[in-house]
Motif scaffolding. Structure first.
Motif, PDB file in Angstrom:
ATOM      1  N   VAL A  45     -31.922  74.736   2.377  1.00 26.97           N
ATOM      2  CA  VAL A  45     -30.989  75.595   1.646  1.00 26.97           C
ATOM      3  C   VAL A  45     -31.535  77.018   1.583  1.00 26.97           C
ATOM      4  CG1 VAL A  45     -29.942  76.038  -0.612  1.00 26.97           C
ATOM      5  CG2 VAL A  45     -29.987  73.719   0.299  1.00 26.97           C
ATOM      6  N   ALA A  46     -32.809  77.162   1.280  1.00 29.09           N
ATOM      7  CA  ALA A  46     -33.418  78.498   1.187  1.00 29.09           C
ATOM      8  C   ALA A  46     -33.345  79.228   2.528  1.00 29.09           C
ATOM      9  CB  ALA A  46     -34.857  78.388   0.719  1.00 29.09           C
ATOM     10  N   ILE A 101     -25.611  89.695   5.591  1.00 30.11           N
ATOM     11  CA  ILE A 101     -25.019  90.538   4.542  1.00 30.11           C
ATOM     12  C   ILE A 101     -25.744  91.870   4.442  1.00 30.11           C
ATOM     13  CG2 ILE A 101     -24.657  90.739   2.041  1.00 30.11           C
ATOM     14  CD1 ILE A 101     -24.301  87.598   2.121  1.00 30.11           C
ATOM     15  N   ARG A 102     -27.069  91.826   4.439  1.00 29.87           N
ATOM     16  CA  ARG A 102     -27.851  93.063   4.305  1.00 29.87           C
ATOM     17  C   ARG A 102     -27.677  93.970   5.519  1.00 29.87           C
ATOM     18  NH1 ARG A 102     -33.750  91.692   2.785  1.00 29.87           N
ATOM     19  NH2 ARG A 102     -33.834  93.884   2.235  1.00 29.87           N
ATOM     20  N   THR A 103     -27.594  93.378   6.703  1.00 30.21           N
ATOM     21  CA  THR A 103     -27.403  94.170   7.920  1.00 30.21           C
ATOM     22  C   THR A 103     -26.065  94.904   7.878  1.00 30.21           C
ATOM     23  OG1 THR A 103     -28.794  92.691   9.227  1.00 30.21           O
ATOM     24  CG2 THR A 103     -27.187  94.032  10.438  1.00 30.21           C
ATOM     25  N   HIS A 104     -25.009  94.186   7.529  1.00 27.45           N
ATOM     26  CA  HIS A 104     -23.685  94.809   7.467  1.00 27.45           C
ATOM     27  C   HIS A 104     -23.566  95.770   6.285  1.00 27.45           C
ATOM     28  CE1 HIS A 104     -21.874  92.844  10.880  1.00 27.45           C
ATOM     29  NE2 HIS A 104     -22.423  91.708  10.484  1.00 27.45           N
ATOM     30  N   ALA A 137     -24.461  85.523  -0.469  1.00 25.23           N
ATOM     31  CA  ALA A 137     -25.020  84.579   0.512  1.00 25.23           C
ATOM     32  C   ALA A 137     -24.818  83.140   0.055  1.00 25.23           C
ATOM     33  CB  ALA A 137     -26.509  84.866   0.731  1.00 25.23           C
ATOM     34  N   ARG A 138     -25.022  82.879  -1.223  1.00 28.82           N
ATOM     35  CA  ARG A 138     -24.797  81.528  -1.753  1.00 28.82           C
ATOM     36  C   ARG A 138     -23.332  81.128  -1.618  1.00 28.82           C
ATOM     37  NH1 ARG A 138     -28.673  82.804  -6.765  1.00 28.82           N
ATOM     38  NH2 ARG A 138     -30.628  82.251  -5.723  1.00 28.82           N
ATOM     39  N   TYR A 139     -22.447  82.068  -1.895  1.00 23.50           N
ATOM     40  CA  TYR A 139     -21.018  81.792  -1.756  1.00 23.50           C
ATOM     41  C   TYR A 139     -20.661  81.500  -0.294  1.00 23.50           C
ATOM     42  CZ  TYR A 139     -16.066  82.496  -1.243  1.00 23.50           C
ATOM     43  OH  TYR A 139     -14.754  82.338  -0.903  1.00 23.50           O
ATOM     44  N   LEU A 140     -21.154  82.326   0.615  1.00 21.49           N
ATOM     45  CA  LEU A 140     -20.850  82.124   2.038  1.00 21.49           C
ATOM     46  C   LEU A 140     -21.367  80.775   2.522  1.00 21.49           C
ATOM     47  CD1 LEU A 140     -21.536  85.624   3.642  1.00 21.49           C
ATOM     48  CD2 LEU A 140     -19.346  84.620   2.961  1.00 21.49           C
ATOM     49  N   ARG A 141     -22.545  80.379   2.060  1.00 21.15           N
ATOM     50  CA  ARG A 141     -23.103  79.081   2.442  1.00 21.15           C
ATOM     51  C   ARG A 141     -22.157  77.964   2.022  1.00 21.15           C
ATOM     52  NH1 ARG A 141     -25.577  75.033   0.138  1.00 21.15           N
ATOM     53  NH2 ARG A 141     -26.899  73.743   1.439  1.00 21.15           N
ATOM     54  N   THR A 142     -21.652  78.044   0.814  1.00 19.53           N
ATOM     55  CA  THR A 142     -20.709  77.047   0.310  1.00 19.53           C
ATOM     56  C   THR A 142     -19.395  77.105   1.088  1.00 19.53           C
ATOM     57  OG1 THR A 142     -21.684  77.188  -1.891  1.00 19.53           O
ATOM     58  CG2 THR A 142     -19.481  76.257  -1.746  1.00 19.53           C
ATOM     59  N   ALA A 165     -30.812  83.339   6.014  1.00 20.36           N
ATOM     60  CA  ALA A 165     -30.101  83.745   7.234  1.00 20.36           C
ATOM     61  C   ALA A 165     -28.802  84.469   6.894  1.00 20.36           C
ATOM     62  CB  ALA A 165     -29.825  82.524   8.106  1.00 20.36           C
ATOM     63  N   LEU A 166     -28.058  83.949   5.928  1.00 19.35           N
ATOM     64  CA  LEU A 166     -26.809  84.594   5.509  1.00 19.35           C
ATOM     65  C   LEU A 166     -27.095  85.917   4.804  1.00 19.35           C
ATOM     66  CD1 LEU A 166     -24.936  81.392   4.353  1.00 19.35           C
ATOM     67  CD2 LEU A 166     -24.368  82.825   6.342  1.00 19.35           C
ATOM     68  N   LEU A 167     -28.176  85.961   4.055  1.00 19.62           N
ATOM     69  CA  LEU A 167     -28.573  87.194   3.378  1.00 19.62           C
ATOM     70  C   LEU A 167     -28.864  88.295   4.396  1.00 19.62           C
ATOM     71  CD1 LEU A 167     -29.208  88.571   0.693  1.00 19.62           C
ATOM     72  CD2 LEU A 167     -31.514  87.629   0.851  1.00 19.62           C
TER      73      LEU A 167
END
Length: 128
Positions: free
Chosen positions: A41-42, A52-55, A114-119, A47-49
């Motif tokens: 999960v971490a 998000i940070r790049t964009h 990132a947590r939302y996107l993962r879900t 990875a999603l973070l």
């Protein structure tokens, strides 16, 4: 006395979640979810973070994703309604998800988003 404006008023348009022509990219969603599947999960959230940070950095005109603190509120980073929508559009393209126009305000930090996107991706955790 007749209320003529009631008879001639146009019907209100139905509210749309997304602009016409915008559709989810199920293939892109599946590919991203599958690439995350073998991670903890971490690791998935990290990875999603990074996405998000790049964009976020690109939208704000920063050269490096590191300029966007993971736990900083988007509003404190300088996001406006316009830049929040730009970030949302970039994330839709990157993930294949159809995200609400206010997703940045619903999930006010990169970590929360990132947590939302993962879900939303339905990412599995095969490590636990």
């Amino acid at each position: 006395m007749s209320a003529w404006w009631l008879r001639t008023a146009p019907e209100p348009a139905a509210e749309e979640e997304e602009p016409p022509g915008r559709t989810a990219d199920v293939t892109k969603q599946r590919q991203l979810a599958e690439s995350l599947a073998g991670s903890t999960v971490a690791e998935q959230e990290q990875a999603l973070l990074e996405i998000i940070r790049t964009h976020s950095a690109a939208v704000l005109g920063h050269a490096e994703p590191g300029a966007v603190a993971a736990d900083a509120r988007f509003m404190d980073l300088g996001f406006s309604s316009f830049t929040a929508l730009d970030l949302r559009n970039r994330l839709c393209e990157a993930t294949g998800l159809l995200l609400r126009p206010v997703v940045v305000f619903d999930h006010p930090t990169p970590v929360a988003l990132a947590r939302y996107l993962r879900t939303a991706l339905g990412a599995r955790n095969d490590q636990e």
